[in-house]
Design an enzyme around this catalytic site. Structure first.
Site, PDB file in Angstrom:
ATOM      1  N   GLY A   1       0.810  -1.208   0.000  1.00 62.84           N
ATOM      2  CA  GLY A   1       0.000   0.000   0.000  1.00 62.84           C
ATOM      3  C   GLY A   1       0.841   1.254   0.000  1.00 62.84           C
ATOM      4  O   GLY A   1       1.930   1.297   0.578  1.00 62.84           O
TER       5      GLY A   1
ATOM      6  N   GLY B   1       0.451   5.792   0.045  1.00 64.70           N
ATOM      7  CA  GLY B   1      -0.421   6.939   0.250  1.00 64.70           C
ATOM      8  C   GLY B   1       0.373   8.216   0.189  1.00 64.70           C
ATOM      9  O   GLY B   1       1.569   8.218  -0.161  1.00 64.70           O
ATOM     10  N   GLY B   2      -0.282   9.322   0.533  1.00 65.14           N
ATOM     11  CA  GLY B   2       0.380  10.607   0.477  1.00 65.14           C
ATOM     12  C   GLY B   2       1.501  10.742   1.479  1.00 65.14           C
ATOM     13  O   GLY B   2       2.413  11.545   1.300  1.00 65.14           O
ATOM     14  N   PHE B   3       1.443   9.944   2.564  1.00 66.76           N
ATOM     15  CA  PHE B   3       2.431  10.074   3.618  1.00 66.76           C
ATOM     16  C   PHE B   3       3.556   9.043   3.532  1.00 66.76           C
ATOM     17  O   PHE B   3       4.668   9.306   3.957  1.00 66.76           O
ATOM     18  CB  PHE B   3       1.756   9.953   4.987  1.00 66.76           C
ATOM     19  CG  PHE B   3       0.820  11.080   5.283  1.00 66.76           C
ATOM     20  CD1 PHE B   3       1.305  12.325   5.632  1.00 66.76           C
ATOM     21  CD2 PHE B   3      -0.551  10.892   5.205  1.00 66.76           C
ATOM     22  CE1 PHE B   3       0.445  13.371   5.902  1.00 66.76           C
ATOM     23  CE2 PHE B   3      -1.420  11.942   5.470  1.00 66.76           C
ATOM     24  CZ  PHE B   3      -0.928  13.187   5.821  1.00 66.76           C
ATOM     25  N   GLY B   4       3.253   7.846   3.025  1.00 67.52           N
ATOM     26  CA  GLY B   4       4.286   6.830   3.016  1.00 67.52           C
ATOM     27  C   GLY B   4       3.839   5.543   2.378  1.00 67.52           C
ATOM     28  O   GLY B   4       2.813   5.475   1.697  1.00 67.52           O
TER      29      GLY B   4
ATOM     30  N   VAL C   1       3.449   1.118   2.938  1.00 69.19           N
ATOM     31  CA  VAL C   1       3.312   0.022   3.887  1.00 69.19           C
ATOM     32  C   VAL C   1       3.773  -1.261   3.205  1.00 69.19           C
ATOM     33  O   VAL C   1       3.360  -1.551   2.077  1.00 69.19           O
ATOM     34  CB  VAL C   1       1.870  -0.140   4.383  1.00 69.19           C
ATOM     35  CG1 VAL C   1       1.758  -1.316   5.357  1.00 69.19           C
ATOM     36  CG2 VAL C   1       1.397   1.146   5.071  1.00 69.19           C
TER      37      VAL C   1
ATOM     38  N   LYS D   1       5.441   0.274   8.283  1.00 70.81           N
ATOM     39  CA  LYS D   1       5.067   1.570   7.726  1.00 70.81           C
ATOM     40  C   LYS D   1       6.288   2.470   7.658  1.00 70.81           C
ATOM     41  O   LYS D   1       6.952   2.719   8.670  1.00 70.81           O
ATOM     42  CB  LYS D   1       3.989   2.225   8.584  1.00 70.81           C
ATOM     43  CG  LYS D   1       3.545   3.606   8.092  1.00 70.81           C
ATOM     44  CD  LYS D   1       2.433   4.164   8.960  1.00 70.81           C
ATOM     45  CE  LYS D   1       1.973   5.520   8.460  1.00 70.81           C
ATOM     46  NZ  LYS D   1       0.852   6.053   9.284  1.00 70.81           N
TER      47      LYS D   1
ATOM     48  N   ASP E   1      -8.578  10.985  11.535  1.00 73.07           N
ATOM     49  CA  ASP E   1      -8.683  10.559  10.132  1.00 73.07           C
ATOM     50  C   ASP E   1      -9.444   9.238  10.042  1.00 73.07           C
ATOM     51  O   ASP E   1      -9.002   8.299   9.384  1.00 73.07           O
ATOM     52  CB  ASP E   1      -7.289  10.417   9.533  1.00 73.07           C
ATOM     53  CG  ASP E   1      -7.302  10.445   8.000  1.00 73.07           C
ATOM     54  OD1 ASP E   1      -8.314  10.898   7.429  1.00 73.07           O
ATOM     55  OD2 ASP E   1      -6.314  10.019   7.386  1.00 73.07           O
TER      56      ASP E   1
END
Length: 328
Positions: free
Chosen positions: A24, A26-29, A31, A46, A143
């Site tokens: 996975g 996303g905008g932050f990092g 996984v 993560k 969130d």
């Protein structure tokens, strides 16, 4: 929090992890899934994108996960420090339980239909339990949405992704939000944020999470994402240094079904997304409703889980056939 084979505060290194697989982004990092050689099972790791968030945010998230440790929150095993998959530079991350069933969002995407009612009732209750525990520790999630509700082998809910979590009395103004949050890159987030949160002077309180839970309940009841895909672009518009969000925008009530507890969950959902934060119920009060509804439908859980597992196998077989057809 450490297992017996890991010393307290000692991060796991590359020598103990193998078979890395990106599961996975996303905008932050990112996984990853990896096998721990000594423990004999897979873990999730993560890692933050370099330059997007300071590494300190990982340790804040780790602290929140430790304080919020309960059956309905994703388990934190420890930390990681190394060179994932032989890459450069050195990175740090969190080592967590690996959830084979993915997230609530991935479940919606695979089934394309509303969830079976007993499973709806259990998910609604387990998320409420996890959120209540968080609030009892004077913490906020910040969130709450389907992709941050992970599922174990038996489709039990585990709250995850505490990257935006804060002590409930702290400030999280738009000036300290990541760029992706302010520009709308993470479109799903906007769909679960209360109207008052789009004011640049807003200081988050627990009512923020309760509104998000109301929209999440809608998703659990309907089995899909709220609002059309264009929602974030057309309703969450940048306006100077703040974000404008029109009031009285909630998804339509799902089509009623003749199930025990339906009215109670719908009423709770509508109370949670009230535009007046002071009128939203606390999670502690919400538990009375979710626990009662779950108790009424608990006996149907084994059959519901069995049916969802069959549906999962059908999706996997269908994808395999498509891949085989393309290969041929």
């Amino acid at each position: 929090m450490a297992l017996p084979s890991q010393k307290p505060n000692e991060p796991l290194g590359d020598e103990i992890l193998q078979d890395w697989e990106n599961i996975g982004s996303g905008g932050f990092g990112d996984v990853y899934k990896a096998r721990h050689k000594d423990w004999g099972f897979d873990v999730a790791i993560k890692l933050l994108h370099r330059g997007v968030c300071p590494s300190a945010s990982l340790w804040i998230e780790a602290e929140v996960m430790t304080r919020a440790s309960c059956d309905c929150v994703l388990r934190l095993y420890g930390t990681y420090k190394g060179f994932p998959r032989g890459g450069e530079p050195m990175q740090e991350g969190l080592v967590m339980a690996f959830m084979e069933r993915g997230s609530l969002q991935s479940l919606f995407d695979k089934l394309h239909d509303p969830l079976l009612w007993p499973l709806v009732c259990r998910l609604a209750h387990q998320v409420a339990v996890g959120m209540n525990f968080l609030h009892q520790q004077d913490l906020m999630h910040g969130d709450l949405k389907p992709c941050n509700v992970l599922l174990d082998d038996h489709f039990n809910a585990k709250l995850a992704d505490f990257g935006l979590s804060r002590v409930s009395t702290s400030c999280m103004s738009t000036s300290c939000m990541p760029t992706e949050e302010k520009t709308g890159y993470l479109q799903g987030t906007y769909k679960y944020m209360p109207p008052e949160a789009f004011d640049s002077s807003y200081h988050p309180v627990r009512a923020f999470d309760i509104y998000s839970y109301g929209i999440l309940l809608w998703s659990i009841l309907s089995g899909k994402e709220p609002y059309p895909c264009s929602f974030s672009i057309s309703y969450a518009m940048k306006y100077h240094d703040s974000i404008y969000f029109p009031h009285n925008i909630q998804p339509p009530t799902p089509k009623k079904i003749d199930k025990e507890g339906w009215n109670e969950l719908v009423n709770l959902m509508e109370q949670c997304w009230d535009n007046d934060p002071s009128k939203r119920p606390k999670f502690k009060d919400s538990l009375e409703t979710t626990e009662a509804v779950f108790s009424q439908n608990r006996d149907g859980i084994p059959d519901a889980v069995c049916q969802v597992e069959k549906a999962f196998r059908g999706v996997v077989q269908h994808l395999f056939q498509k891949m085989k057809y393309r290969a041929d």
